[in-house]
Motif scaffolding. Structure first.
Motif, PDB file in Angstrom:
ATOM      1  N   CYS A  63       0.809  -1.225   0.000  1.00 21.62           N
ATOM      2  CA  CYS A  63       0.000   0.000   0.000  1.00 21.62           C
ATOM      3  C   CYS A  63       0.839   1.270   0.000  1.00 21.62           C
ATOM      4  N   LEU A  64       2.136   1.130  -0.063  1.00 22.61           N
ATOM      5  CA  LEU A  64       3.035   2.288   0.000  1.00 22.61           C
ATOM      6  C   LEU A  64       3.094   2.969  -1.363  1.00 22.61           C
ATOM      7  N   ASN A  65       2.097   3.791  -1.620  1.00 23.49           N
ATOM      8  CA  ASN A  65       1.991   4.480  -2.904  1.00 23.49           C
ATOM      9  C   ASN A  65       1.870   5.981  -2.686  1.00 23.49           C
ATOM     10  N   GLY A  66       2.511   6.736  -3.556  1.00 24.82           N
ATOM     11  CA  GLY A  66       2.425   8.186  -3.470  1.00 24.82           C
ATOM     12  C   GLY A  66       3.168   8.729  -2.263  1.00 24.82           C
ATOM     13  N   TYR A  67       2.701   9.856  -1.785  1.00 19.17           N
ATOM     14  CA  TYR A  67       3.266  10.501  -0.605  1.00 19.17           C
ATOM     15  C   TYR A  67       2.636   9.829   0.608  1.00 19.17           C
ATOM     16  N   CYS A  68       3.450   9.188   1.436  1.00 18.13           N
ATOM     17  CA  CYS A  68       2.946   8.368   2.539  1.00 18.13           C
ATOM     18  C   CYS A  68       3.034   9.112   3.869  1.00 18.13           C
ATOM     19  N   ILE A  69       1.900   9.161   4.550  1.00 11.74           N
ATOM     20  CA  ILE A  69       1.803   9.872   5.827  1.00 11.74           C
ATOM     21  C   ILE A  69       1.280   8.902   6.878  1.00 11.74           C
ATOM     22  N   GLY A  70       2.059   8.703   7.917  1.00  8.56           N
ATOM     23  CA  GLY A  70       1.646   7.848   9.019  1.00  8.56           C
ATOM     24  C   GLY A  70       1.094   8.681  10.160  1.00  8.56           C
ATOM     25  N   LEU A  71       0.036   8.182  10.777  1.00  7.97           N
ATOM     26  CA  LEU A  71      -0.502   8.844  11.961  1.00  7.97           C
ATOM     27  C   LEU A  71       0.145   8.225  13.190  1.00  7.97           C
ATOM     28  N   ASP A  72       0.697   9.079  14.024  1.00  4.83           N
ATOM     29  CA  ASP A  72       1.427   8.620  15.195  1.00  4.83           C
ATOM     30  C   ASP A  72       1.308   9.687  16.273  1.00  4.83           C
ATOM     31  N   GLU A  73       1.023   9.267  17.495  1.00  7.44           N
ATOM     32  CA  GLU A  73       0.836  10.255  18.559  1.00  7.44           C
ATOM     33  C   GLU A  73       2.088  11.091  18.817  1.00  7.44           C
ATOM     34  N   LYS A  74       3.245  10.602  18.386  1.00 11.14           N
ATOM     35  CA  LYS A  74       4.486  11.364  18.543  1.00 11.14           C
ATOM     36  C   LYS A  74       4.880  12.084  17.256  1.00 11.14           C
ATOM     37  N   GLY A  75       3.992  12.064  16.273  1.00 16.06           N
ATOM     38  CA  GLY A  75       4.266  12.724  15.003  1.00 16.06           C
ATOM     39  C   GLY A  75       4.189  14.240  15.117  1.00 16.06           C
ATOM     40  N   TYR A  76       4.440  14.884  14.000  1.00 13.15           N
ATOM     41  CA  TYR A  76       4.460  16.340  13.924  1.00 13.15           C
ATOM     42  C   TYR A  76       3.037  16.887  14.058  1.00 13.15           C
ATOM     43  N   HIS A  77       2.891  17.931  14.856  1.00 14.83           N
ATOM     44  CA  HIS A  77       1.588  18.579  15.035  1.00 14.83           C
ATOM     45  C   HIS A  77       1.427  19.685  13.997  1.00 14.83           C
ATOM     46  N   LEU A  78       0.323  19.638  13.285  1.00 15.25           N
ATOM     47  CA  LEU A  78       0.046  20.612  12.231  1.00 15.25           C
ATOM     48  C   LEU A  78      -1.235  21.373  12.546  1.00 15.25           C
ATOM     49  N   ASP A  79      -1.288  22.620  12.114  1.00 10.09           N
ATOM     50  CA  ASP A  79      -2.585  23.285  12.131  1.00 10.09           C
ATOM     51  C   ASP A  79      -3.261  22.969  10.793  1.00 10.09           C
ATOM     52  N   SER A  80      -4.484  23.417  10.621  1.00  9.10           N
ATOM     53  CA  SER A  80      -5.247  23.040   9.425  1.00  9.10           C
ATOM     54  C   SER A  80      -4.638  23.578   8.134  1.00  9.10           C
ATOM     55  N   VAL A  81      -4.049  24.756   8.182  1.00 14.96           N
ATOM     56  CA  VAL A  81      -3.424  25.320   6.978  1.00 14.96           C
ATOM     57  C   VAL A  81      -2.169  24.520   6.613  1.00 14.96           C
ATOM     58  N   GLU A  82      -1.382  24.139   7.606  1.00 16.06           N
ATOM     59  CA  GLU A  82      -0.206  23.300   7.337  1.00 16.06           C
ATOM     60  C   GLU A  82      -0.626  21.936   6.794  1.00 16.06           C
ATOM     61  N   PHE A  83      -1.711  21.393   7.338  1.00 18.55           N
ATOM     62  CA  PHE A  83      -2.227  20.120   6.832  1.00 18.55           C
ATOM     63  C   PHE A  83      -2.657  20.274   5.373  1.00 18.55           C
ATOM     64  N   ALA A  84      -3.332  21.372   5.063  1.00 23.12           N
ATOM     65  CA  ALA A  84      -3.767  21.630   3.683  1.00 23.12           C
ATOM     66  C   ALA A  84      -2.568  21.672   2.741  1.00 23.12           C
ATOM     67  N   ASP A  85      -1.460  22.226   3.202  1.00 24.08           N
ATOM     68  CA  ASP A  85      -0.247  22.274   2.377  1.00 24.08           C
ATOM     69  C   ASP A  85       0.247  20.871   2.020  1.00 24.08           C
ATOM     70  N   LEU A  86       0.061  19.909   2.932  1.00 25.25           N
ATOM     71  CA  LEU A  86       0.458  18.525   2.634  1.00 25.25           C
ATOM     72  C   LEU A  86      -0.311  17.964   1.441  1.00 25.25           C
TER      73      LEU A  86
END
Length: 149
Positions: A63-86
């Motif tokens: 399933c590792l296709n495209g830009y891969c983003i893992g959800l992890d409680e120790k991951g980077y914290h984003l605001d909604s605008v930063e998330f939109a940039d992803l």
């Protein structure tokens, strides 16, 4: 744009809102909600964390296709605008939500990015609802839609 949300989850008992967010997002992206669970995962989760991680990795390996983003409680914290940039820079984005033991350390190294929805541990269905809402919000931000004010 295609957005795939992969989740190690026993049942398809998500909130109905997830389907609504997928539908509302469809004008900007093809979004798929993909639940992975099988007898190997069930057996492994009963055995140990290490066995569970191996089973998750096996379920996700293709399933590792495209830009891969893992959800992890120790991951980077984003605001909604930063998330939109992803969401701007790839024609395919794959999100990964781990099982009861989270994502394995080895699998995390295969991610382009690790993000956190909260410092708290969340139930899968709540994490998924938050993720789908943020995907919709991010798409709205990128399209200058008034949903995000």
């Amino acid at each position: 744009m295609q957005i795939l949300v992969h989740c190690i989850q026993k049942k398809d008992d998500d909130f109905d809102n997830i389907k609504e967010y997928i539908k509302m997002s469809s004008k900007w992206a093809d979004i798929k909600d993909i639940n992975k669970f099988n007898s190997q995962i069930a057996k492994a989760q009963s055995a140990s964390k290490e066995q569970a991680h191996k089973a998750y990795d096996l379920a996700y390996e293709h399933c590792l296709n495209g830009y891969c983003i893992g959800l992890d409680e120790k991951g980077y914290h984003l605001d909604s605008v930063e998330f939109a940039d992803l969401l701007k820079n790839s024609s395919q984005i794959s999100f990964f939500i781990g099982g009861a033991y989270g994502l394995s350390p080895q699998f995390k190294t295969k991610m382009n990015r690790l993000i956190s929805l909260s410092k708290m541990t969340l139930a899968h269905k709540i994490a998924k609802l938050m993720l789908f809402e943020q995907i919709f919000r991010g798409l709205c931000i990128n399209a200058n839609h008034p949903y995000h004010k």
